[in-house]
Design a protein around this motif. Structure first.
Motif, PDB file in Angstrom:
ATOM      1  N   TYR C 314      42.007  51.394  43.040  1.00 45.48           N
ATOM      2  CA  TYR C 314      41.011  50.882  42.107  1.00 45.48           C
ATOM      3  C   TYR C 314      40.370  51.985  41.280  1.00 45.48           C
ATOM      4  O   TYR C 314      39.484  51.722  40.465  1.00 45.48           O
ATOM      5  N   GLY C 315      40.814  53.191  41.469  1.00 42.80           N
ATOM      6  CA  GLY C 315      40.381  54.276  40.596  1.00 42.80           C
ATOM      7  C   GLY C 315      41.385  54.532  39.481  1.00 42.80           C
ATOM      8  O   GLY C 315      41.185  55.402  38.637  1.00 42.80           O
ATOM      9  N   MET C 316      42.510  53.772  39.508  1.00 40.41           N
ATOM     10  CA  MET C 316      43.516  53.937  38.458  1.00 40.41           C
ATOM     11  C   MET C 316      42.945  53.421  37.132  1.00 40.41           C
ATOM     12  O   MET C 316      42.103  52.524  37.089  1.00 40.41           O
ATOM     13  N   ASN C 317      43.451  53.993  36.047  1.00 37.39           N
ATOM     14  CA  ASN C 317      42.860  53.704  34.747  1.00 37.39           C
ATOM     15  C   ASN C 317      43.632  52.660  33.946  1.00 37.39           C
ATOM     16  O   ASN C 317      43.560  52.647  32.713  1.00 37.39           O
ATOM     17  N   PHE C 318      44.442  51.834  34.591  1.00 38.50           N
ATOM     18  CA  PHE C 318      45.185  50.825  33.819  1.00 38.50           C
ATOM     19  C   PHE C 318      44.207  49.930  33.049  1.00 38.50           C
ATOM     20  O   PHE C 318      43.140  49.577  33.571  1.00 38.50           O
ATOM     21  N   HIS C 319      44.579  49.607  31.864  1.00 43.01           N
ATOM     22  CA  HIS C 319      43.682  48.759  31.061  1.00 43.01           C
ATOM     23  C   HIS C 319      43.606  47.360  31.649  1.00 43.01           C
ATOM     24  O   HIS C 319      42.559  46.741  31.700  1.00 43.01           O
ATOM     25  N   ASN C 320      44.740  46.930  32.129  1.00 46.61           N
ATOM     26  CA  ASN C 320      44.852  45.539  32.534  1.00 46.61           C
ATOM     27  C   ASN C 320      44.764  45.385  34.055  1.00 46.61           C
ATOM     28  O   ASN C 320      45.766  45.152  34.726  1.00 46.61           O
ATOM     29  N   MET C 321      43.585  45.592  34.640  1.00 48.25           N
ATOM     30  CA  MET C 321      43.417  45.372  36.074  1.00 48.25           C
ATOM     31  C   MET C 321      42.337  44.318  36.273  1.00 48.25           C
ATOM     32  O   MET C 321      41.148  44.648  36.363  1.00 48.25           O
ATOM     33  N   PRO C 322      42.740  43.075  36.396  1.00 47.29           N
ATOM     34  CA  PRO C 322      41.767  41.967  36.383  1.00 47.29           C
ATOM     35  C   PRO C 322      40.695  42.117  37.471  1.00 47.29           C
ATOM     36  O   PRO C 322      39.521  41.827  37.236  1.00 47.29           O
ATOM     37  N   GLU C 323      41.106  42.660  38.693  1.00 51.48           N
ATOM     38  CA  GLU C 323      40.115  42.744  39.771  1.00 51.48           C
ATOM     39  C   GLU C 323      38.864  43.508  39.358  1.00 51.48           C
ATOM     40  O   GLU C 323      37.754  43.246  39.849  1.00 51.48           O
ATOM     41  N   LEU C 324      39.057  44.495  38.510  1.00 52.84           N
ATOM     42  CA  LEU C 324      37.940  45.382  38.196  1.00 52.84           C
ATOM     43  C   LEU C 324      36.773  44.642  37.548  1.00 52.84           C
ATOM     44  O   LEU C 324      35.610  45.005  37.746  1.00 52.84           O
TER      45      LEU C 324
END
Lengths: 354, 354, 354, 354, 354
Positions: C314-324
């Motif tokens: 959850y520290g990854m910087n993907f733009h598309n991470m709905p959980e965040l």
């Protein structure tokens, strides 16, 4: 070489003296060779019936009857009948699971020996039982198969070299025993070389394979010991010369054979002593390697764990982290990390781990 | 020092008593020295033919014939002929792979000994076979090469110091044997020092190299034991004095030699006892070091893994993490981390790992 | 206590019977004390010349001559001359590297013993060689230095307590030997206590230092064994009483001494048996501790590695991470992490690691 | 049970035959019981003065005098005086640190035995020294305290069951010895059970506590061995019956006792053999557990370290990381991670670690 | 097979010669079979009273009385009475905890043997005590239960094959003993096979289970040794033929039995030698596996820790990190990471860890 008795089950419950061949059938057909000699004459021939070989009347020659192949029990029985040999002796002859021994039956001596030689094909030591019956003017030898270590003696008999043609049957028996024991030296030399090679390997580059080799050598040593230790009893009993079949002049030679036996035993014991501690050295070397591996792991972990932690701290997303906006924050942290790494390395240096 | 018999193969199958030199050819040409003495006279010369040395008639002097170099078998044969020595004895003399032994041939005693001395060049113990024939008024010694430990005896003979010039050939033989055994003490002292050094090293700073040294010392010990143990038999047999060649007055000295042999054996056994447990101590020390390494690793991992985890948590990119926007969030987390670290260290302190 | 012979080199090559002092010079000047006694009279004095001590004529008293200090070889030689003692005996007296032994020279018995006592200063066992010559009406004792364990005997002689004044020289010799062996019990008791302490330490709190103590004790045991084992031979030979110098009435006492020797040996052997397995127990305890350390490391790593991984995800910087962007994403992840940690702890609980 | 001699110091330097009680004072006042019997009569009483017990004239009854408590040395002395017993024997009686032994004083036999029984209170084996003097028509037994294993014999004497009332004093002595040895079987059975329990524990669930138990059992075994081995000598010497005090008809019973002793020794040796290898099995089991722990750690680390690394890569803040903006970047990475984890698990499966 | 004596407690304190059955009651009712034979006749029947079996008058036949079941002590007593057998012998017969032994009671020989055979149901070796009483013209055998290994002998008696019908009772006893010892070979062969299987397993795929098997085999070996070693004494004592019950012609057969005993012992010793070092090999293999596990862990950690650290660095949130905005920053870091990984792998390759 097998360490353990097998096929014995066959014999259980049979009357004593029943001839049951125990062992591998190593040859197809038994063969009887007869050598007759005295100081002047020498004759060598192959015969088919034991009755052709020897009659009790003539007393001027020495008879050496050699029988290759002991699985034809009826042949052994005919020998027993012709030479008046006790059935228990015959039963012992066809049972190849014996240890060296000597038995005195007044009219003849019965000696069991193990002929051991290195088989070039299988690269294994091979053991063959040789039974020897020494009478007043004859020697009968029983072997499991054709081919033996006695050719030098046959040559000496043929060429009348040395004193062999002038002496009695007891001297011939001595020569046969001496030759068998001389061949042990060859085996023992080979084993000694292997022990020394193994020692080299153990101290320089031991692997789990070294352990298997040590184990195999120990196994062979146990086998060899078992074949050779009783020989001591056999040769010492011959040398003490309690039998009237052994002449006084032969005894000094038998003492020499006894000395050789002691020497073989002694070398085997030394090899055993050498092998005994080898596994411990292997274990100490494995432990040592383990220490080396653990050191690498610990050094790596000890250096990178704190560094990764620091990087983690500055990767946190707190809004209020003043260091992040300092212009020299990044290089300062890099220098801090370098400092920690150097300090750690110095620590390990001091601990003698590097 | 080699532990194992070699070159024996040469002898296999030859008639007994055939002279085959087994061993390294350590000298080029054999040399015969003759010392003749009695209470009044002393003569020392080098001769080329053994026949010049001794005739059976004269009975007033003692003859000591020393032969350096035993690879010239024709020379040994001429000695055998001149002194009427059994061929098996001659065969034993040229075979350097024997262990100490004594044989009584009524007219003479045949004694095989191992002369062991420390070679300053190779830093190794060197072993040389010395065969000794003791007759009624002569002693013949056979050595593998020139140079021996007998010079003090030659000096005593020259200067007529001590009782040596007044006594018989048996006393000369005693002196030679005594000198050889006295030299064992020097070897054994050196070995004892090595064992003690090794002990020191083992208890203070053991390395894998210590293991190799222990192994090497054990090896030497095995060799030494093999050379010395049979000596016990030899000296005790001499002391019991069953041979008529040994005079009553010499026996008390032979008892002294026997005592010395026992002392050498005893010291070797003590060294063995000392060496026996050393590898175990090494193993225990390696295990101990391993424990130390593992503790460092575990302490580091146990402190930094939770910290890194916490940093990781606040490095997550969730939109809704209220702590991130607290103004004291960052210092609070740092303090939390510090607290965890201190708590961990206290834990290890209590576990006695620090 | 040194295990190994030293200084022997001095003697190599000298004629037998040459008096060379081997050992530490423990006292400056030799001292001769003379005690003369019979049932009625007792006299004690210090003399300077051995010739003053004893003449062969008088037969009514027992003479005990005690010499402290054996490095003055000329004194020892004068004793030898006066009492007509064999030069080899004298050489043995001045060489302190001997093991206990007994030699019967018809006119006198020569006995070598080791007097062992605990030195309060160095906290070490100290060994001193005592040589004893027993003649028909005299006993001569040679000690390395002043001070010994014989004072109770002197007291008994002075006060005429017990039967000592009524008996012969052989009984005096018995008393001296008995006193020396009695002192072994004290040493052996102390050693036994150490073994028991070590056992306690080993089972409760073993450290690498325990290993060193075990090793040291084993070393001392080897030394003691070497001093005591030959005593068995000495006392049993005395008890069998082959010498005419030993009277029948004394033999029963010598049997008692023999019993004591056996008891000392037996206790030493028990200590050895106890020590033998101790290192293995240490190794097993070290291995056990290692297991404990590894468990801590593994538990920590197994709990935090998955958690840190999740935080990392959850520290990854993907733009598309709905959980965040879920509002319960952060607490959900924290609960997930807690769940994993609890599950892991339960796992280790079940594996019996906690 | 203490392994080591203590309190011996008391005796050092005293004249031989001085009565010094060595051991725990186990009872307050000594008690003398007298049993007089022959085929017809039986009498049992307590006496206070030894002189009342026995006069040399009457020859028709057997006397058994039992003394409980040996610390009253004046009582022991009076016994010695009345029965004319050698002072050294009396000194041995009051010293409880003896090993079993037998001594033949012509007029009487002196036998020392150890009575061993299991104390239900302390759950320990207790050892008590029993000294036995066998005269022509009397047996005197000395015990450290009241209470013994001889009650069945007293019953047999009272009820005249068996042949005991018809036989002589030697048969009574045999019965006493037999009973003591019979009790060893009970001890040995208990020990055997413990060994078997320990074996079970060792193979199923070994802990460091198992090691302590093994050690304790070994210790007890050493003690027992020491008490029982000398018995072999004692019983075999009785059985050979060199003393005229032992009648021919009793010898066959003594042979039976000898057989029992051998059986006890044999069982102790088997227990020792069993115990000998147990620590090695423990070590192998600890090593095995360690392997299990290491596998868990390695599996966890090997799976999560690469995954955490990948998460770390996509947590980097580079501006130009095209994957981050891919719409399937996140699920793709999750699938990649899952793939790596599965691949790793398969790897460990193949390595047989799962 | 139980290693330890049990139920002995029952006997403690009873008069010697009391018949107490010690052992499992293996059969319900005792059975007496009687075989009467001489060269011409053979009769076989079951009887109920021992008095029917044999009267002392007739001397022309040999009687073999076999009793299955020894728990009916009144039956054993009636046998004792009828054949005038010593009560101690009867007590020994009903106590199954004996080791092999031989006792000469002039009128008869008493021999205790252990019959060992493999029980197909329990897959265990079963041991049964066989007591044998050899009189001038009868043999009585006592077995714990029905079913034995003597059927071949019964067949030989029935069919009059071999010399058995023409010889005396001593020859029958020999045949029984020989058959029992022949059966040992079967046991020993099986054990040898197990040792070899274990060896195979140990070198190829050792598990903790292998250790348990080694331990179990060692245990069986200890038991077997205990049963067989005393046999040596028994057969050698028979062979030396001190009893007048053994005819000269039977002695040669007894020598054969002795040889067989030696062979069995020898094979057991070889198995022991083989087993002795096996645990060490297991330990070395466990250590080796541990090394393998540690290598995997170390390799993984050493590769991924630095990489994760680098990823961590570029995950930091410093505002001023120029690398982040370089357009080739990301690929450059990836290439750097790859380089580090490759370099690490090369390092491990060079260290021979891969």
């Amino acid at each position: 070489m097998t360490l353990f008795i097998k096929e014995y089950q066959k014999k259980v419950g049979l009357p004593p003296g029943t001839l049951i061949h125990i062992g591998h059938k190593k040859t197809d057909k038994s063969k009887i060779s007869l050598i007759t000699y005295n100081a002047e004459n020498f004759e060598e021939k192959e015969i088919t019936k034991i009755e052709d070989s020897y009659t009790k009347k003539e007393k001027t020659s020495i008879y050496w009857i050699n029988i290759d192949g002991i699985h034809q029990t009826e042949l052994i029985e005919s020998v027993g009948k012709h030479f008046n040999i006790h059935p228990l002796v015959l039963a012992d002859i066809v049972n190849t699971r014996h240890h060296p021994k000597i038995e005195d039956y007044e009219d003849y001596l019965f000696i069991v020996l193990k002929m051991i030689f290195f088989d070039d094909k299988t690269k294994e030591n091979v053991s063959e039982q040789v039974s020897l019956i020494l009478g007043p003017d004859y020697v009968i030898t029983f072997q499991e198969q054709q081919g033996d270590v006695f050719d030098p003696i046959r040559d000496r008999l043929r060429t009348a070299s040395g004193r062999i043609r002038k002496m009695g049957a007891d001297y011939l028996a001595y020569c046969l025993i001496d030759t068998i024991i001389d061949n042990y030296f060859v085996i023992v030399e080979k084993m000694g070389e292997k022990v020394e090679d193994l020692e080299e390997e153990l101290l320089n580059n031991p692997t789990q394979n070294t352990v298997k080799k040590i184990h195999k050598l120990k196994r062979n040593m146990i086998f060899l010991r078992r074949s050779v230790w009783p020989l001591r009893e056999v040769t010492s009993s011959l040398e003490r010369g309690e039998s009237k079949l052994i002449q006084e002049s032969t005894k000094i030679y038998l003492k020499d054979v006894y000395d050789h036996t002691i020497q073989v035993i002694d070398t085997i014991e030394s090899s055993r002593d050498m092998l005994a501690g080898m596994l411990d050295i292997y274990l100490s070397s494995v432990s040592n390697k383990m220490n080396g591996i653990m050191k690498v792991l610990t050094i790596i972990a000890t250096i990178f764990m704190p560094l990764t932690f620091i990087a983690g701290v500055y990767g946190m997303n707190f809004h209020n982290m003043p260091e992040l906006s300092w212009s020299f924050g990044y290089p300062a942290v890099l220098i801090l990390m370098l400092g920690i790494a150097i300090w750690m390395l110095a620590f390990f240096k001091r601990k003698d781990w590097l």
